[in-house]
Design an enzyme around this catalytic site. Structure first.
Site, mmCIF file in Angstrom:
data_model
loop_
_atom_site.group_PDB
_atom_site.id
_atom_site.type_symbol
_atom_site.label_atom_id
_atom_site.label_comp_id
_atom_site.label_asym_id
_atom_site.label_seq_id
_atom_site.Cartn_x
_atom_site.Cartn_y
_atom_site.Cartn_z
ATOM 1 N N GLU A 7 212.734 11.993 160.706
ATOM 2 C CA GLU A 7 211.342 11.583 160.448
ATOM 3 C C GLU A 7 210.674 12.749 159.716
ATOM 4 O O GLU A 7 210.312 12.634 158.560
ATOM 5 C CB GLU A 7 210.638 11.279 161.783
ATOM 6 C CG GLU A 7 209.168 10.876 161.643
ATOM 7 C CD GLU A 7 208.470 10.694 162.999
ATOM 8 O OE1 GLU A 7 208.997 11.158 164.023
ATOM 9 O OE2 GLU A 7 207.363 10.101 163.005
ATOM 10 N N HIS A 9 215.083 9.197 167.632
ATOM 11 C CA HIS A 9 214.312 9.501 166.430
ATOM 12 C C HIS A 9 215.038 10.636 165.707
ATOM 13 O O HIS A 9 215.387 11.653 166.332
ATOM 14 C CB HIS A 9 212.913 9.992 166.794
ATOM 15 C CG HIS A 9 211.962 8.923 167.240
ATOM 16 N ND1 HIS A 9 212.242 8.038 168.239
ATOM 17 C CD2 HIS A 9 210.713 8.605 166.794
ATOM 18 C CE1 HIS A 9 211.217 7.221 168.400
ATOM 19 N NE2 HIS A 9 210.270 7.538 167.537
ATOM 20 N N HIS A 26 206.173 2.462 170.526
ATOM 21 C CA HIS A 26 205.914 3.258 171.731
ATOM 22 C C HIS A 26 204.757 2.585 172.450
ATOM 23 O O HIS A 26 203.658 2.493 171.873
ATOM 24 C CB HIS A 26 205.544 4.690 171.359
ATOM 25 C CG HIS A 26 206.607 5.362 170.532
ATOM 26 N ND1 HIS A 26 207.580 6.155 171.083
ATOM 27 C CD2 HIS A 26 206.860 5.321 169.197
ATOM 28 C CE1 HIS A 26 208.386 6.591 170.121
ATOM 29 N NE2 HIS A 26 207.977 6.092 168.961
ATOM 30 N N HIS A 69 210.745 -0.728 167.103
ATOM 31 C CA HIS A 69 210.302 0.665 167.179
ATOM 32 C C HIS A 69 208.815 0.674 167.500
ATOM 33 O O HIS A 69 207.963 0.624 166.612
ATOM 34 C CB HIS A 69 210.606 1.374 165.848
ATOM 35 C CG HIS A 69 210.312 2.844 165.855
ATOM 36 N ND1 HIS A 69 210.879 3.718 164.968
ATOM 37 C CD2 HIS A 69 209.507 3.606 166.647
ATOM 38 C CE1 HIS A 69 210.443 4.943 165.203
ATOM 39 N NE2 HIS A 69 209.592 4.893 166.219
ATOM 40 N N ASP A 82 205.576 1.553 165.302
ATOM 41 C CA ASP A 82 205.577 2.886 165.918
ATOM 42 C C ASP A 82 204.438 3.046 166.931
ATOM 43 O O ASP A 82 204.658 2.893 168.126
ATOM 44 C CB ASP A 82 205.516 3.983 164.823
ATOM 45 C CG ASP A 82 206.185 5.276 165.235
ATOM 46 O OD1 ASP A 82 206.786 5.329 166.317
ATOM 47 O OD2 ASP A 82 206.113 6.249 164.463
ATOM 48 N N ASP A 83 203.243 3.369 166.448
ATOM 49 C CA ASP A 83 202.081 3.600 167.317
ATOM 50 C C ASP A 83 200.869 2.893 166.708
ATOM 51 O O ASP A 83 199.966 3.536 166.146
ATOM 52 C CB ASP A 83 201.810 5.114 167.414
ATOM 53 C CG ASP A 83 203.033 5.862 167.917
ATOM 54 O OD1 ASP A 83 203.301 5.804 169.128
ATOM 55 O OD2 ASP A 83 203.738 6.485 167.080
HETATM 56 N N1 ADE Z 1 206.176 9.417 169.947
HETATM 57 C C1 ADE Z 1 205.350 8.445 169.582
HETATM 58 N N2 ADE Z 1 205.420 8.241 168.261
HETATM 59 C C2 ADE Z 1 206.341 9.105 167.774
HETATM 60 C C3 ADE Z 1 206.868 9.387 166.502
HETATM 61 N N3 ADE Z 1 206.476 8.726 165.411
HETATM 62 N N4 ADE Z 1 207.778 10.360 166.379
HETATM 63 C C4 ADE Z 1 208.174 11.041 167.445
HETATM 64 N N5 ADE Z 1 207.708 10.827 168.671
HETATM 65 C C5 ADE Z 1 206.804 9.861 168.844
HETATM 66 ZN ZN ZN Z 2 208.553 6.445 167.042
#
Ligand code: ADE
Ligand code: ZN
Length: 341
Positions: free
Chosen positions: A202, A199, A21, A19, A280-281
């Site tokens: 969340e 997703h 991006h 996971h 994630d990011d």
């Molecule tokens: N795009 C990038 N990170 C995300 C996240 N945590 N939830 C939804 N979209 C995303």
């Molecule tokens: Zn994500």
């Protein structure tokens, strides 16, 4: 386990990231460098002032800044550099397999060709396999704040590159954009041979997780934190062996949880869910795989077996062949056997 042992233990685990991006791995330093060479001026004077803006109260506040950052990516080389920077970083953290999201619409909406985006990303991924021995799968994510019609356009644009794309996902603003909005395009994507993830749960309710399973027919849920609100759903996720790709730093930074001690991963493991940990990011939440594992293990007091289970679960939930999964899981087990804790 003391902190230094825990850190060393985690650093050495062969890991799978499921996971991530790629646009969320865009470190401010690289963003400034690429902005400069593309003659784009950022709204922030320095890396430090940009980093100060990384304070979010919810998913949308993060997304607003994440989409802004991605605007400096113009040329194939930019997408290559972004992906290569991620790969070299996670190679240093012993990530051996990565399943990576990219958001084509973030770029095609600005007039960047789909081919420019995917060529840059894919060439870096291939180099990562050759030079860093990191295997990969590429997942194209539809932006759920846009229409299903827009997603269909993206699906069409992806078809010349379909051999490079393992699956499709669904990301961006969850509240008010339920999985049901994308039922047809997910069905069409499956007909083209793409695997499906989304997703869900969340920020959105457990009902969105049910929709992702029932209507989109996904094989994994990204996040899925909210499943614990619904016992019947938990049973179903266990019975159907649906993995949840959790992202603790992201959850903390986006106020899905208020403190790491509240993260549901330990509860999920206890209940027998196929829970996994990812970043994630990482450029925005300041933690790659090792940091996510470490802070979670520390806050929840996870023992050696729970940490090993998380690492095994990620390979189990991956889209690797059965043979490759077995090989990686054996390596994880052997690694933990060397630790006498
Ligand atoms: N795009 C990038 N990170 C995300 C996240 N945590 N939830 C939804 N979209 C995303
Ligand atoms: Zn994500």
């Amino acid at each position: 386990m003391d902190a230094s042992n825990l850190k060393t233990l985690i650093e050495g685990i062969p890991k799978a990231e499921l996971h991530l991006h790629i646009e969320g791995s865009f470190e401010p330093e690289l963003m400034f460098k690429i902005a400069k060479r593309n003659s784009i001026s950022l709204d922030y004077a320095s890396v430090e002032s940009l980093k100060k803006a990384y304070k979010f109260n919810n998913l949308q506040e993060f997304l607003d800044i994440y989409y802004l950052g991605a605007q400096v990516l113009i040329h194939e080389q930019d997408f290559f550099d972004l992906t290569w920077a991620y790969l070299t970083k996670v190679h240093s953290q012993n990530v051996v397999h990565a399943e990576i999201f990219f958001d084509p619409q973030t770029h095609t909406e600005r007039g960047i060709e789909f081919g420019t985006v995917i060529n840059g990303i894919y060439k870096a991924l291939e180099k990562g396999t050759e030079e860093l021995n990191i295997s990969f799968k590429l997942i194209m994510s539809y932006l759920r704040h846009l229409s299903e019609e827009e997603a269909f356009k993206t699906l069409e644009q992806s078809l010349p590159y379909k051999d490079w794309i393992a699956g499709v996902g669904l990301d961006s603003s969850e509240m008010g954009n339920p999985p049901s909005k994308f039922e047809k395009v997910f069905k069409a994507s499956a007909n083209h041979g793409y695997k499906l993830v989304a997703h869900a749960g969340e920020e959105g309710p457990s009902e969105y997780i049910r929709e992702a399973l029932d209507l989109l027919k996904v094989v994994r849920i990204d996040h899925g934190n909210r499943c614990l609100d619904d016992d019947e759903l938990v049973e179903r996720l266990i019975n159907e062996n649906i993995a949840l790709t959790l992202c603790p730093f992201s959850n903390l930074e986006l106020k899905v949880i208020q403190k790491m001690e509240d993260h549901p991963v330990a509860k999920m493991l206890d209940r027998g869910l196929l829970a996994t940990i990812h970043s994630d990011d990482p450029a925005y939440f300041e933690g790659y795989m090792n940091e996510n594992y470490y802070e979670t293990a520390k806050a929840l007091n996870l023992d050696k077996n729970q940490i090993m289970q998380l690492a095994i679960n990620a390979f189990e939930a991956s889209w690797l062949s059965t043979e490759a999964k077995e090989k990686h899981i054996a390596a994880v087990t052997e690694y933990f056997d060397t630790w006498d804790l």
